[in-house]
Each structure stands twice: as C-alpha cells, then as structure tokens.
Design a protein around this motif. Structure first.
Motif, mmCIF file in Angstrom:
data_model
loop_
_atom_site.group_PDB
_atom_site.id
_atom_site.type_symbol
_atom_site.label_atom_id
_atom_site.label_comp_id
_atom_site.label_asym_id
_atom_site.label_seq_id
_atom_site.Cartn_x
_atom_site.Cartn_y
_atom_site.Cartn_z
ATOM 1 N N THR A 6 17.966 11.720 86.624
ATOM 2 C CA THR A 6 17.814 12.830 87.562
ATOM 3 C C THR A 6 18.831 12.592 88.673
ATOM 4 N N VAL A 7 19.802 13.494 88.761
ATOM 5 C CA VAL A 7 20.919 13.331 89.680
ATOM 6 C C VAL A 7 20.922 14.493 90.663
ATOM 7 N N THR A 8 21.013 14.173 91.940
ATOM 8 C CA THR A 8 21.128 15.185 92.985
ATOM 9 C C THR A 8 22.566 15.239 93.468
ATOM 10 N N VAL A 9 23.135 16.432 93.520
ATOM 11 C CA VAL A 9 24.479 16.636 94.060
ATOM 12 C C VAL A 9 24.344 17.417 95.359
ATOM 13 N N VAL A 30 19.759 17.866 86.805
ATOM 14 C CA VAL A 30 20.610 17.973 87.986
ATOM 15 C C VAL A 30 19.983 18.916 89.003
ATOM 16 N N ARG A 31 19.924 18.433 90.230
ATOM 17 C CA ARG A 31 19.501 19.263 91.358
ATOM 18 C C ARG A 31 20.684 19.389 92.310
ATOM 19 N N VAL A 32 20.861 20.551 92.872
ATOM 20 C CA VAL A 32 22.010 20.779 93.751
ATOM 21 C C VAL A 32 21.557 21.422 95.054
ATOM 22 N N VAL A 50 18.535 24.638 91.908
ATOM 23 C CA VAL A 50 19.061 24.826 93.258
ATOM 24 C C VAL A 50 17.938 24.599 94.260
ATOM 25 N N ALA A 51 18.142 23.641 95.150
ATOM 26 C CA ALA A 51 17.132 23.289 96.140
ATOM 27 C C ALA A 51 17.414 23.979 97.464
ATOM 28 N N ALA A 57 15.977 18.469 97.408
ATOM 29 C CA ALA A 57 16.943 18.129 96.365
ATOM 30 C C ALA A 57 16.842 16.672 95.932
ATOM 31 N N VAL A 58 16.575 15.760 96.870
ATOM 32 C CA VAL A 58 16.629 14.332 96.531
ATOM 33 C C VAL A 58 15.299 13.765 96.056
ATOM 34 N N GLU A 59 14.229 14.520 96.166
ATOM 35 C CA GLU A 59 12.911 13.985 95.810
ATOM 36 C C GLU A 59 12.874 13.539 94.353
ATOM 37 N N GLY A 60 12.581 12.268 94.139
ATOM 38 C CA GLY A 60 12.466 11.722 92.791
ATOM 39 C C GLY A 60 13.791 11.462 92.094
#
Length: 298
Positions: A6-9, A30-32, A50-51, A57-60
C-alpha cells in the motif's frame, strides 16, 4: 513483506502522477493526494484512491512517497499527515528538496518513527510515464526491501548512495546532475537566440557539430522543442527548473563554491517565467534572451 504494497503518493504533478500510475500498473494499492484535488482526480480512473487529506492518504500505508515542490512543502504536508502516520512506515522523499531542508525532514522522520529514504529521481515527463526514471537513493540497508518494489515500479535503475538518508548523499548527487541539465538547457537557448539575432540557420549550426565531440542528444532535444514550438506539455517546467537552480546555487554557497552559470541560469529561468512561460518546458528560458515574450518564429 510481500511485493504488493500500500503506497501513498503525496503530490501528483507531472512526476508524481506518472509515478502513481506506474505503481498501480505494478499491482500496488495506491492512494494519492494533491493540494489541488483536480490534479489528483484523473488517477482514480487508473485505479488509485484519491484522498481528501494527507492524513487520510497515509493511513495504513507501507510506503509514503512525497513528490512535492520542495523540502518545506514536503514537511508541511507530512505534518498534516502526522496523526495517521504509523511508526515503521518507510518515507521515500523524492522531491528535489535541496541540502538545507534535509535536516528538518530527517528530524521529522525520527520523531515519528519513520524509516527515512532520501530518494530524488533523475528524469522528466517521458521517462516518468514510462517507468524509466533513475532513482538516486540513500537509506538503511536493512529496510531497503520495503522500498525496492516501489523503486522498481517507477524507475529502470536505482543507484544507492549511502545508508543514511539524513546525510543527503542522494540529494547532493541530484543537485550535481541538475546543475548540468540547467547549464546545457540555458546554453542551448542562448545558442539559438544568438543564431536568430545573427541570421544563422540553426540547421547550419547542427550540421557543423554533427557527430563531433560538441554534439549531444540533449542539446538537440531541447533545441527541437524551441524550434518546433512544442514547449507544452512541459517535460520539466520553467518554474520548477528555476527553483532547482536556486537550490543548486545555495548548495554551492554553503560549501564555499561560487556557481556563476547556475546563478545566471536561475535568473534566465525566472525572467522567462515572468514573461509568461512558467509552466512551459524549461527550454523556454530561450525567451529570456529577448525583451518581450515571443514565439520561436517571431
């Protein structure tokens, strides 16, 4: 750890959006997030979530990747995300932050239990979209397995420069490389401007250097953007290049080195931005040679 992460950009401009798409294509969740949400929304069609806030976005997340304007911007966004950051999360800091900002970034990472990777990239829009960036990275060897799948998704190669991201070895290498990029681009623009002023066909110039030691692909590529009026969409925007040029100058000053070419290039880029070319490719610094904004054929 599995290869599917799980990657946050955080930051979905030219580079961040391309990196997020390649992470999705590689099978990662992917979360952005982007300050201007409209720049992040198109990534939903590619499979990214999309957060609405950095914290959301960064949770978890296993890995948080920042691709923001500069070091202070990255720190501000991570502070917003702080309530949801998980101790042990890898923070891949890929913004061109400059040497001055790294201490604050590393201090934040330590305070929140994050594993800090100084990991700027070399490349522009096209290699970013193709997943062919060169990743310059520094971080602890014992934790590199956590970020290797991310680097493999966004780049063709990773060059490890050290084990301590806070030492800034990757950022320093990035500034050295960018100093060459800025210098060559400025020189290309001035060469074409002089050719225009003297009534010299640019083709005659390229014919004269063809195949010799003065010839180079980058010179031709940037010149072609100017001559063919293909400065948008930008591969690397004027405004961003101006920021990087100033970071290069400051890094030199910090270490007792005067960088006249970088300083002059920063002024040219800032002048071109003021003429209305801020969001065009950095080759548009060409226009800074003239008193008014004008097109290549003017």
């Amino acid at each position: 750890m599995t290869d599917n992460l799980t990657v946050t950009v955080l930051g979905t401009g030219i580079m961040g959006a391309a990196m997020a798409r390649n992470l999705v294509r590689s099978g990662h969740t992917v979360r952005v997030w982007n300050r201007t949400r409209a720049k992040a929304e198109p990534l939903a069609a590619d499979g990214a979530r999309v957060a609405g806030t950095p914290a959301e976005a960064v949770e978890g997340a296993d890995v948080v990747l920042t691709m923001l304007h500069d070091g202070p911007a990255a720190l501000d966004v991570l502070r917003e995300a702080a309530p949801a950051l998980r101790s042990g999360t890898a923070w891949v800091q890929s913004s061109t932050a400059g040497t001055e900002a790294l201490g604050d970034l590393a201090d934040f990472a330590r305070a929140h239990g994050l594993v800090f990777f100084d990991a700027p990239v070399l490349g522009t829009r096209q290699p970013a979209e193709a997943g062919q960036l060169l990743v310059l990275a520094a971080g602890p060897a014992g934790h590199r397995a956590a970020v290797t799948p991310v680097f493999d998704a966004i780049g063709s190669r990773t060059v490890w420069t050290g084990e301590d991201g806070a030492a800034g070895s990757a950022t320093r290498l990035k500034l050295v490389a960018n100093s060459w990029v800025v210098a060559v681009t400025a020189a290309a623009g001035e060469t074409l401007a002089l050719a225009k002023a003297l009534g010299v066909d640019p083709g005659d110039f390229f014919g004269a250097i063809d195949g010799g030691p003065l010839d180079m692909g980058y010179l031709r590529a940037k010149s072609r953007l100017i001559l063919d009026d293909r400065l948008t969409p930008a591969q690397f925007a004027v405004a961003t290049a101006a920021k990087d040029a100033r970071l290069i100058v400051r890094a030199g000053e910090e270490h007792g080195v005067r960088l006249d070419v970088a300083a002059a290039s920063a002024e040219r880029l800032e002048r071109a931005a003021a003429q209305g070319h801020a969001h065009e490719d950095m080759a548009a610094a060409y226009f800074a040679s003239f008193g008014e904004a004008e097109g290549p054929s003017a």
